[in-house]
Design a protein around this motif. Sequence first.
Motif, mmCIF file in Angstrom:
data_model
loop_
_atom_site.group_PDB
_atom_site.id
_atom_site.type_symbol
_atom_site.label_atom_id
_atom_site.label_comp_id
_atom_site.label_asym_id
_atom_site.label_seq_id
_atom_site.Cartn_x
_atom_site.Cartn_y
_atom_site.Cartn_z
ATOM 1 N N UNK A 209 0.768 -1.196 -0.198
ATOM 2 C CA UNK A 209 -0.009 -0.346 -0.162
ATOM 3 C C UNK A 209 0.789 1.176 -0.110
ATOM 4 N N UNK A 210 2.096 1.227 -0.199
ATOM 5 C CA UNK A 210 2.892 2.273 -0.094
ATOM 6 C C UNK A 210 2.534 3.478 -1.073
ATOM 7 N N UNK A 211 1.886 3.111 -1.874
ATOM 8 C CA UNK A 211 1.552 4.392 -2.955
ATOM 9 C C UNK A 211 0.212 4.740 -2.675
ATOM 10 N N UNK A 212 -0.467 4.078 -1.949
ATOM 11 C CA UNK A 212 -1.911 4.475 -1.544
ATOM 12 C C UNK A 212 -2.210 4.155 -0.067
ATOM 13 N N UNK A 213 -1.470 5.004 0.768
ATOM 14 C CA UNK A 213 -1.650 4.767 2.213
ATOM 15 C C UNK A 213 -2.826 4.710 2.913
ATOM 16 N N UNK A 214 -4.089 5.175 2.097
ATOM 17 C CA UNK A 214 -5.378 5.264 2.678
ATOM 18 C C UNK A 214 -5.644 3.811 2.612
ATOM 19 N N UNK A 215 -5.014 2.861 1.840
ATOM 20 C CA UNK A 215 -5.848 1.390 1.963
ATOM 21 C C UNK A 215 -5.009 0.616 3.037
ATOM 22 N N UNK A 216 -3.896 1.081 3.553
ATOM 23 C CA UNK A 216 -3.086 0.395 4.816
ATOM 24 C C UNK A 216 -4.089 0.047 5.825
ATOM 25 N N UNK A 217 -3.755 -1.228 6.101
ATOM 26 C CA UNK A 217 -4.851 -1.920 7.378
ATOM 27 C C UNK A 217 -4.010 -2.260 8.633
ATOM 28 N N UNK A 218 -2.669 -2.382 8.565
ATOM 29 C CA UNK A 218 -1.961 -2.811 9.660
ATOM 30 C C UNK A 218 -1.273 -1.330 10.223
ATOM 31 N N UNK A 219 -0.518 -0.801 9.583
ATOM 32 C CA UNK A 219 0.064 0.481 10.261
ATOM 33 C C UNK A 219 0.257 1.801 9.274
#
Length: 284
Positions: A209-219
């Motif tokens: 998700x590094x290009x879409x941090x909005x999708x990060x679920x863990x951190x």
Amino acid sequence: MLKEKVDEVLRDVNKLPAISSVVSKVLEKLQNPDVNINELASEISKDPAITASVIKISNSAYYRASKPIRTVSEALMTLGTKTVKEIVLLTAAKGILAQDLHSYQLEAAQLWSASLLVAEMSSRIVQSKKLPIDKDLAFTSGLLCSVGKIVLSQFFQPVLFQLKNELKENKEPFPTLEKKYFGYTHMEVSENLLNKWNFPPELVDVVANYLNPENSKVNQLLTSVVHIASIIIIVSGIGIDIGGESVPISPLALSLTGITDADIENYFLHIPDLQAGLADLLNV
């Protein structure tokens, strides 16, 4: 369809970039905060190449060991388990990333340099903004973000002409075009690889998700740090590939990290210092 061919490669472990089983076991052991240092040293020592690299890198100017390090045990005692984990991952990453990606218009040296700089910039951001993230974790999280490109690059040739033409007219982020032509973004392939290598969920989440941090679920904070670091390095012209500068910085990432325009300007100014500090690691 190209997606079916990518699926075939992702199912066949023999066609994927390989990582030493020792790396996976070391990462597994390090998830236990009470890990036994002697057991950890014994595990690392099972791989002669990693052992030699740990000792060599531990003695580099970058890590500034207080005394000469002769064994893995001494590296663990002198530098600590977190730093040795960083060195083990650094060794593994170099083995995978040290190759030309002609389809992405990246040479091996450019790919490795950019990967190291994203890692180091991630660490610097954490320190400068005093974020509640371990700087070693930030470094390792930024290191492997491009690994999925190694798999996808082999599928470019049949569609390269079409893709280049679309790039001239299409202003969408390049991962959108990856998805269109190959059925996957390089982030999804990276996620697949790190899962196969049994990497910790936190690292898997960042590369996914590094290009879409909005999708990060863990951190989401960690992913936001790596997101900003990666874009700063790309915009500076280091490691820029066929996709160019097509991904803007996420407003959410800026909000979570508290990074300002002045901070970003300062990070750009210090890129030459980062490059100088990483000189030893560029040649590991």
